[in-house]
Scaffold this motif. Structure first.
Motif, PDB file in Angstrom:
ATOM      1  N   LEU A  33       0.827  -1.208   0.000  1.00 17.54           N
ATOM      2  CA  LEU A  33       0.000   0.000   0.000  1.00 17.54           C
ATOM      3  C   LEU A  33       0.861   1.258   0.000  1.00 17.54           C
ATOM      4  O   LEU A  33       0.577   2.227  -0.714  1.00 17.54           O
ATOM      5  N   VAL A  34       1.924   1.253   0.813  1.00 17.69           N
ATOM      6  CA  VAL A  34       2.819   2.413   0.867  1.00 17.69           C
ATOM      7  C   VAL A  34       3.493   2.627  -0.478  1.00 17.69           C
ATOM      8  O   VAL A  34       3.557   3.756  -0.998  1.00 17.69           O
ATOM      9  N   ALA A  35       4.016   1.539  -1.067  1.00 14.36           N
ATOM     10  CA  ALA A  35       4.700   1.663  -2.351  1.00 14.36           C
ATOM     11  C   ALA A  35       3.753   2.123  -3.446  1.00 14.36           C
ATOM     12  O   ALA A  35       4.109   2.951  -4.293  1.00 14.36           O
ATOM     13  N   ALA A  36       2.528   1.597  -3.445  1.00 18.86           N
ATOM     14  CA  ALA A  36       1.545   2.018  -4.453  1.00 18.86           C
ATOM     15  C   ALA A  36       1.188   3.489  -4.300  1.00 18.86           C
ATOM     16  O   ALA A  36       0.999   4.208  -5.290  1.00 18.86           O
ATOM     17  N   ALA A  37       1.105   3.960  -3.046  1.00 19.27           N
ATOM     18  CA  ALA A  37       0.785   5.368  -2.809  1.00 19.27           C
ATOM     19  C   ALA A  37       1.919   6.282  -3.254  1.00 19.27           C
ATOM     20  O   ALA A  37       1.686   7.402  -3.740  1.00 19.27           O
ATOM     21  N   LEU A  38       3.164   5.826  -3.094  1.00 19.30           N
ATOM     22  CA  LEU A  38       4.313   6.648  -3.455  1.00 19.30           C
ATOM     23  C   LEU A  38       4.583   6.640  -4.959  1.00 19.30           C
ATOM     24  O   LEU A  38       5.143   7.606  -5.485  1.00 19.30           O
TER      25      LEU A  38
ATOM     26  N   PRO B 216       2.890   7.103  -7.780  1.00 21.72           N
ATOM     27  CA  PRO B 216       2.474   8.196  -8.674  1.00 21.72           C
ATOM     28  C   PRO B 216       3.261   9.488  -8.489  1.00 21.72           C
ATOM     29  O   PRO B 216       3.325  10.310  -9.417  1.00 21.72           O
ATOM     30  N   VAL B 217       3.862   9.688  -7.308  1.00 14.79           N
ATOM     31  CA  VAL B 217       4.573  10.946  -7.065  1.00 14.79           C
ATOM     32  C   VAL B 217       6.077  10.816  -7.290  1.00 14.79           C
ATOM     33  O   VAL B 217       6.803  11.805  -7.192  1.00 14.79           O
ATOM     34  N   LEU B 218       6.544   9.610  -7.586  1.00 17.09           N
ATOM     35  CA  LEU B 218       7.963   9.398  -7.851  1.00 17.09           C
ATOM     36  C   LEU B 218       8.179   9.307  -9.357  1.00 17.09           C
ATOM     37  O   LEU B 218       7.327   8.791 -10.086  1.00 17.09           O
ATOM     38  N   PRO B 219       9.311   9.806  -9.844  1.00 16.07           N
ATOM     39  CA  PRO B 219       9.589   9.672 -11.282  1.00 16.07           C
ATOM     40  C   PRO B 219       9.794   8.210 -11.650  1.00 16.07           C
ATOM     41  O   PRO B 219      10.136   7.381 -10.806  1.00 16.07           O
ATOM     42  N   GLY B 220       9.593   7.908 -12.918  1.00 19.86           N
ATOM     43  CA  GLY B 220       9.749   6.530 -13.363  1.00 19.86           C
ATOM     44  C   GLY B 220       8.435   5.780 -13.282  1.00 19.86           C
ATOM     45  O   GLY B 220       7.441   6.248 -12.720  1.00 19.86           O
ATOM     46  N   ARG B 221       8.421   4.586 -13.859  1.00 15.46           N
ATOM     47  CA  ARG B 221       7.205   3.783 -13.928  1.00 15.46           C
ATOM     48  C   ARG B 221       7.153   2.827 -12.741  1.00 15.46           C
ATOM     49  O   ARG B 221       7.900   1.858 -12.686  1.00 15.46           O
ATOM     50  N   TRP B 222       6.273   3.113 -11.785  1.00 12.79           N
ATOM     51  CA  TRP B 222       6.076   2.245 -10.619  1.00 12.79           C
ATOM     52  C   TRP B 222       7.401   1.935  -9.924  1.00 12.79           C
ATOM     53  O   TRP B 222       7.678   0.797  -9.559  1.00 12.79           O
ATOM     54  N   ARG B 223       8.203   2.967  -9.743  1.00 12.68           N
ATOM     55  CA  ARG B 223       9.545   2.778  -9.198  1.00 12.68           C
ATOM     56  C   ARG B 223       9.514   2.155  -7.807  1.00 12.68           C
ATOM     57  O   ARG B 223      10.265   1.223  -7.507  1.00 12.68           O
ATOM     58  N   ALA B 224       8.656   2.652  -6.923  1.00  9.09           N
ATOM     59  CA  ALA B 224       8.622   2.146  -5.551  1.00  9.09           C
ATOM     60  C   ALA B 224       8.203   0.681  -5.507  1.00  9.09           C
ATOM     61  O   ALA B 224       8.770  -0.117  -4.749  1.00  9.09           O
TER      62      ALA B 224
END
Length: 339
Positions: A30-35, A37-45
């Motif tokens: 959940l944390v990674a999915a939330a982060l 959209p706000v991080l550069p790159g495609r689904w980086r987290a």
């Protein structure tokens, strides 16, 4: 003392951490999915989270398997026999296959090899001298040797890698040696290398990185300065002309040549991840979408000089050739990838 700490403290800690990670995985997802959209790159987290979960899980499973094999081999009494050595090599190959399959899938990382076919060295042991640069190049080389060239590598590694408990235990059960990045004057590296490179058979490969460390501009400057301190001005001048590699340290390879008089030599250059030197570089590169290109050259034993000074010249000649190849094949020089 350090061995005991790594095996009695770090190894159980890794297993516990892996279990806790799986128990709390929904929260991390959940944390990674939330982060993302706000991080550069495609689904980086999410990509990074999956790699961390994969690493911890594999590490824990390997440690459990190694403990089981230690018990099955008579509390370690038979763990260094040929049978158990082969079993441990199979484990290394399996782990490398899993990691590189996931690297291709999650990071869009591909590996291309160019050079002699796997059957170019039938029935002949080989000494592999590889350029050292970029994250994980030693693991990439080991994977290539085992997966494509069907070799059982004997490798000299930095002792900092032994802080990984699975690597520590596993490589202490097969022919491998850990050495300090900057060994003291009392360290007899030639004897260590000679012992490790002795007795190679037709499916073995002794692996050494003559530069002694990953390429950086600071290390390049120090290597050139070291040659000048030793009074080797001509070699220092040659090293100054090589801008993508460090000046090779010939002692280890020469010791291996003496220990394995029937072995051919394979020189390896690679490029693709050279510019990723820090954790920040790796983070900014995710997802990588990179191509690692490895170039192999086979040198038959009869073409290698016998005299020590001639061997040093021969090694510098090859390192200049590797430097030229890297300059011509860096990612920015190869043009865009197809597909």
């Amino acid at each position: 003392m350090r061995h005991g700490f790594r095996r009695l403290v770090l190894a159980p800690a890794v297993v516990v951490l892996a279990v806790l990670t799986w128990v709390t995985l929904p929260v991390w997802l959940l944390v990674a999915a939330a982060l993302s959209p706000v991080l550069p790159g495609r689904w980086r987290a999410l990509r990074l989270l999956w790699l961390l979960v994969l690493y911890l899980t594999t590490e824990a499973l390997v440690l459990v398997v190694l403990l089981g094999w230690w018990l099955a081999s008579g509390l370690g009494r038979r763990v260094r026999t040929p049978y158990w050595e082969g079993v441990h090599y199979d484990l290394v190959q399996g782990v490398m296959w899993v990691f590189f399959r996931e690297a291709r899938r999650v990071l869009k990382l591909s590996i291309t090899t160019d050079g002699p076919a796997p059957d170019a060295h039938p029935g002949v042991p080989i000494l592999v001298a590889c350029r050292h640069a970029g994250p994980g190049d030693s693991f990439t080389l080991i994977h290539a040797l085992m997966h494509w060239y069907q070799r059982e590598p004997r490798v000299v590694l930095k002792d900092t890698l032994a802080w990984d408990p699975a690597i520590d235990v596993l490589l202490n059960r097969i022919p491998a040696r850990f050495i300090a990045p900057n060994p003291g004057p009392d360290a007899d590296l030639a004897s260590l290398v000679h012992a490790l490179a002795s007795g190679l058979d037709e499916n073995d490969a002794f692996v050494i990185f003559p530069e002694g460390g990953n390429f950086t501009e600071e290390r390049r400057d120090r290597a050139i300065a070291r040659l000048r301190r030793l009074g080797l001005e001509r070699m220092a001048q040659r090293a100054e002309q090589m801008t993508t590699v460090l000046a090779p340290r010939p002692g280890g390879l020469i010791a291996a040549l003496d220990a394995a008089p029937d072995a051919d030599v394979v020189l390896v250059a690679h490029t693709g991840l050279d510019h990723l030197l820090t954790v920040g570089d790796l983070w900014r590169a995710l997802p990588m979408d990179k191509q690692i290109v490895m170039r192999w050259w086979q040198v038959p034993r009869e073409e290698i000089p016998q005299d020590r000074e001639a061997r040093i010249e021969w090694l510098f000649d090859w390192w200049e050739r590797i430097d030229d190849w890297i300059k011509q094949n860096r990612p920015e020089d190869r043009g865009p990838r197809g597909g």
